[in-house]
Design a protein around this motif. Structure first.
Motif, PDB file in Angstrom:
ATOM      1  N   ASP A 136       0.831  -1.204   0.000  1.00  0.00           N
ATOM      2  CA  ASP A 136       0.000   0.000   0.000  1.00  0.00           C
ATOM      3  C   ASP A 136       0.870   1.260   0.000  1.00  0.00           C
ATOM      4  N   TRP A 137       1.654   1.431  -1.052  1.00  0.00           N
ATOM      5  CA  TRP A 137       2.527   2.598  -1.146  1.00  0.00           C
ATOM      6  C   TRP A 137       2.239   3.375  -2.422  1.00  0.00           C
ATOM      7  N   THR A 138       2.629   4.613  -2.427  1.00  0.00           N
ATOM      8  CA  THR A 138       2.507   5.441  -3.616  1.00  0.00           C
ATOM      9  C   THR A 138       3.610   6.478  -3.609  1.00  0.00           C
ATOM     10  N   ASN A 139       4.037   6.889  -4.796  1.00  0.00           N
ATOM     11  CA  ASN A 139       5.050   7.925  -4.902  1.00  0.00           C
ATOM     12  C   ASN A 139       4.458   9.314  -5.079  1.00  0.00           C
ATOM     13  N   VAL A 140       3.139   9.445  -5.074  1.00  0.00           N
ATOM     14  CA  VAL A 140       2.544  10.757  -5.293  1.00  0.00           C
ATOM     15  C   VAL A 140       2.688  11.622  -4.053  1.00  0.00           C
ATOM     16  N   ASP A 141       2.447  12.917  -4.235  1.00  0.00           N
ATOM     17  CA  ASP A 141       2.586  13.861  -3.124  1.00  0.00           C
ATOM     18  C   ASP A 141       1.315  13.842  -2.290  1.00  0.00           C
ATOM     19  N   SER A 142       1.180  12.825  -1.470  1.00  0.00           N
ATOM     20  CA  SER A 142      -0.026  12.631  -0.669  1.00  0.00           C
ATOM     21  C   SER A 142       0.334  12.492   0.798  1.00  0.00           C
ATOM     22  N   ASN A 143      -0.536  12.999   1.657  1.00  0.00           N
ATOM     23  CA  ASN A 143      -0.404  12.792   3.094  1.00  0.00           C
ATOM     24  C   ASN A 143      -1.184  11.572   3.558  1.00  0.00           C
ATOM     25  N   ASP A 144      -1.808  10.872   2.634  1.00  0.00           N
ATOM     26  CA  ASP A 144      -2.641   9.720   2.981  1.00  0.00           C
ATOM     27  C   ASP A 144      -1.753   8.494   3.135  1.00  0.00           C
ATOM     28  N   ARG A 145      -1.006   8.452   4.236  1.00  0.00           N
ATOM     29  CA  ARG A 145      -0.060   7.369   4.459  1.00  0.00           C
ATOM     30  C   ARG A 145      -0.137   6.922   5.914  1.00  0.00           C
ATOM     31  N   ASP A 146       0.173   5.661   6.127  1.00  0.00           N
ATOM     32  CA  ASP A 146       0.241   5.126   7.480  1.00  0.00           C
ATOM     33  C   ASP A 146       1.645   5.318   8.038  1.00  0.00           C
ATOM     34  N   GLY A 147       1.763   5.125   9.350  1.00  0.00           N
ATOM     35  CA  GLY A 147       3.068   5.188   9.974  1.00  0.00           C
ATOM     36  C   GLY A 147       3.338   6.524  10.633  1.00  0.00           C
ATOM     37  N   LEU A 148       4.616   6.813  10.805  1.00  0.00           N
ATOM     38  CA  LEU A 148       5.068   8.026  11.489  1.00  0.00           C
ATOM     39  C   LEU A 148       5.978   8.810  10.564  1.00  0.00           C
ATOM     40  N   ALA A 149       5.631  10.079  10.341  1.00  0.00           N
ATOM     41  CA  ALA A 149       6.414  10.935   9.456  1.00  0.00           C
ATOM     42  C   ALA A 149       7.614  11.516  10.187  1.00  0.00           C
ATOM     43  N   LEU A 150       8.679  11.749   9.442  1.00  0.00           N
ATOM     44  CA  LEU A 150       9.863  12.373  10.017  1.00  0.00           C
ATOM     45  C   LEU A 150       9.519  13.683  10.708  1.00  0.00           C
ATOM     46  N   ARG A 151       8.637  14.470  10.107  1.00  0.00           N
ATOM     47  CA  ARG A 151       8.329  15.790  10.654  1.00  0.00           C
ATOM     48  C   ARG A 151       7.563  15.724  11.970  1.00  0.00           C
ATOM     49  N   ASP A 152       7.020  14.556  12.288  1.00  0.00           N
ATOM     50  CA  ASP A 152       6.243  14.404  13.506  1.00  0.00           C
ATOM     51  C   ASP A 152       7.029  13.755  14.637  1.00  0.00           C
ATOM     52  N   MET A 153       8.327  13.558  14.424  1.00  0.00           N
ATOM     53  CA  MET A 153       9.156  12.868  15.409  1.00  0.00           C
ATOM     54  C   MET A 153       9.823  13.845  16.369  1.00  0.00           C
ATOM     55  N   THR A 154      10.165  13.335  17.530  1.00  0.00           N
ATOM     56  CA  THR A 154      11.019  14.090  18.425  1.00  0.00           C
ATOM     57  C   THR A 154      12.436  14.108  17.856  1.00  0.00           C
ATOM     58  N   GLU A 155      13.286  14.923  18.434  1.00  0.00           N
ATOM     59  CA  GLU A 155      14.660  14.988  17.957  1.00  0.00           C
ATOM     60  C   GLU A 155      15.339  13.626  18.062  1.00  0.00           C
TER      61      GLU A 155
END
Length: 455
Positions: A136-155
């Motif tokens: 369930d992956w895509t290369n399009v510019d979408s925020n519709d993804r599972d998991g944890l984004a780099l931008r949402d992580m602690t340092e």
């Protein structure tokens, strides 16, 4: 569950149970994201703002299914067959064996990353080893993804996530991934919005299984123009499908010169130009036209049926075969050096049955497509039509501006203006993918063998 039937009979799509089809996320790129944009350390580092729920939708430009991004359908893990030439899987291509190359660094990095997650993050990021999430992956510019984004992580989490990538990839592979992310952020600035998917850190991690030295596990790193699937079993690694692309590819941004996919472009041209007239007539027959997109096995095409085309490896002399291997190594060399060598040796065993196919012109700056295809590897390179970036004729560098935003909006959208299958292709928008045909993308065949022999 994984198909764990014994024996080595050919497997076809009809033999797989549970036809659970659902649309590829590429077709839903305009929908609401499943992961809220929370800001966090990475977002502040990239200058991204904390977004509201409304901002958690896919970006408006470019949007929708891009050319070459996969017009197929995401399938369930149980329905996976893999890319074949005629719908029938060739068996006995893959085996569980010792490679002599340690996976300890990536196992430790994966375990440290998982340990650093909160319970809530784990529930969103951790999946079973045979989860549909793999496909369930895509290369399009979408925020519709599972998991944890780099931008949402602690340092701390961010550093551990990058350490995991560093353990899995070679220095060249990590540099390329970093540059893809940076130019993705450029595209957000160019279009006037970096709060969504066009952001340096809008890339998501999911973990399948539990990082282990013996049990099967893996991770997926997914975002716009960059998707890495990395399966680990003992000291074996399967790093496909891996999708890498960029728009633009050659630009000066914030004082830094970028030229992505230069090696992929040059290696393809070098092999083509080494062929004689008779070989060229087979490798590049001119029966297909270079369109705005020629990529065939992108997202949602895990069970693609793709016959061999082009010039067979057995028709090459030794020097030309070396150039073919050099071309393949540009792609396999993006993972850690030891497993890259193992991978290339496995591909070399099938070199006589490896086909090289070309569409388009062959000047240094031509927009062309090529394919390398054997029983155990499938590589596609495609220079595509622009979707969002407009290169002014007299522009030697790029920086965000009101005029740039206007031109980006005007040129966006498949099928209209510059973009889409009917657009004019250019080396400023390149897509590449590497797959393991005949059932071993995502390490599926290795997992099947593992379950049959060890459980």
């Amino acid at each position: 569950m994984v198909n764990s039937s014994h024996g080595h009979q050919p497997r076809t799509p009809a033999q797989h149970r549970s036809r659970r089809w659902f649309m590829n996320k590429a077709l839903l790129a305009g929908g609401v994201s499943a992961v809220a944009v929370m800001g966090g350390y990475a977002a502040s580092q990239a200058g991204a703002e904390t977004a509201s729920d409304a901002d958690a939708t896919a970006s408006a430009s470019p949007s929708g299914p891009p050319p070459g991004g996969g017009f197929g359908q995401t399938i369930a893990y149980d329905d996976f067959v893999g890319v074949t030439t005629d719908g029938t899987v060739l068996d006995d291509l893959y085996a569980i064996h010792r490679t002599g190359v340690s996976t300890t660094p990536v196992v430790r990095a994966g375990a440290a990353f998982v340990d650093a997650l909160t319970d809530e993050q784990k529930s969103a990021t951790l999946f079973d080893i045979d989860a549909d999430q793999w496909l369930d992956w895509t290369n399009v510019d979408s925020n519709d993804r599972d998991g944890l984004a780099l931008r949402d992580m602690t340092e701390k989490q961010y550093k551990l996530a990058i350490k995991l990538l560093k353990a899995a990839l070679s220095a060249r592979g990590l540099e390329n991934a970093t540059q893809i992310r940076k130019l993705n952020h450029f595209l957000g600035e160019y279009g006037g919005d970096t709060t969504k998917a066009l952001n340096y850190d809008a890339y998501w991690f999911t973990i399948m299984g539990t990082p282990s030295a013996t049990a099967p596990w893996g991770f997926q790193f997914e975002g716009h123009h960059l998707v890495v699937n990395y399966f680990v079993l003992g000291d074996q690694v399967v790093a496909t499908p891996t999708f890498r692309g960029s728009e633009p590819t050659k630009i000066t941004y914030d004082g830094v010169d970028y030229h992505l996919f230069r090696e992929e472009t040059a290696a393809g041209l070098k092999l083509l130009r080494a062929l004689d007239a008779t070989q060229l007539a087979t490798a590049a027959p001119g029966t297909e036209s270079k369109t705005g997109t020629n990529l065939t096995v992108g997202a949602g095409n895990d069970n693609a049926v793709l016959p061999y085309k082009g010039l067979k490896g057995s028709e090459l002399d030794r020097r030309q075969q070396k150039l073919l291997l050099d071309l393949v190594e540009v792609y396999t060399g993006t993972i850690d050096e030891g497993h890259s060598r193992v991978w290339l040796r496995d591909i070399e065993k099938h070199l006589d049955d490896t086909y090289f196919y070309w569409i388009g012109e062959s000047e240094d700056d031509s927009a062309f497509y090529y394919r390398v295809h054997s029983p155990v590897v499938l590589i596609e390179y495609d220079a595509e039509s622009p979707l969002a970036y407009h290169e002014d004729d007299d522009a030697s560098s790029a920086s965000p501006s009101a005029s740039a935003t206007a031109s980006a909006t005007a040129s966006a959208g498949p099928g209209g203006g510059m973009g889409g299958p009917n657009g004019t292709p250019t080396q400023q928008h390149i897509h590449t993918i590497i797959r393991t045909p005949n059932g071993n993308d995502y390490g599926v065949d290795l997992l099947r063998l593992h379950l049959e022999t060890d459980h």
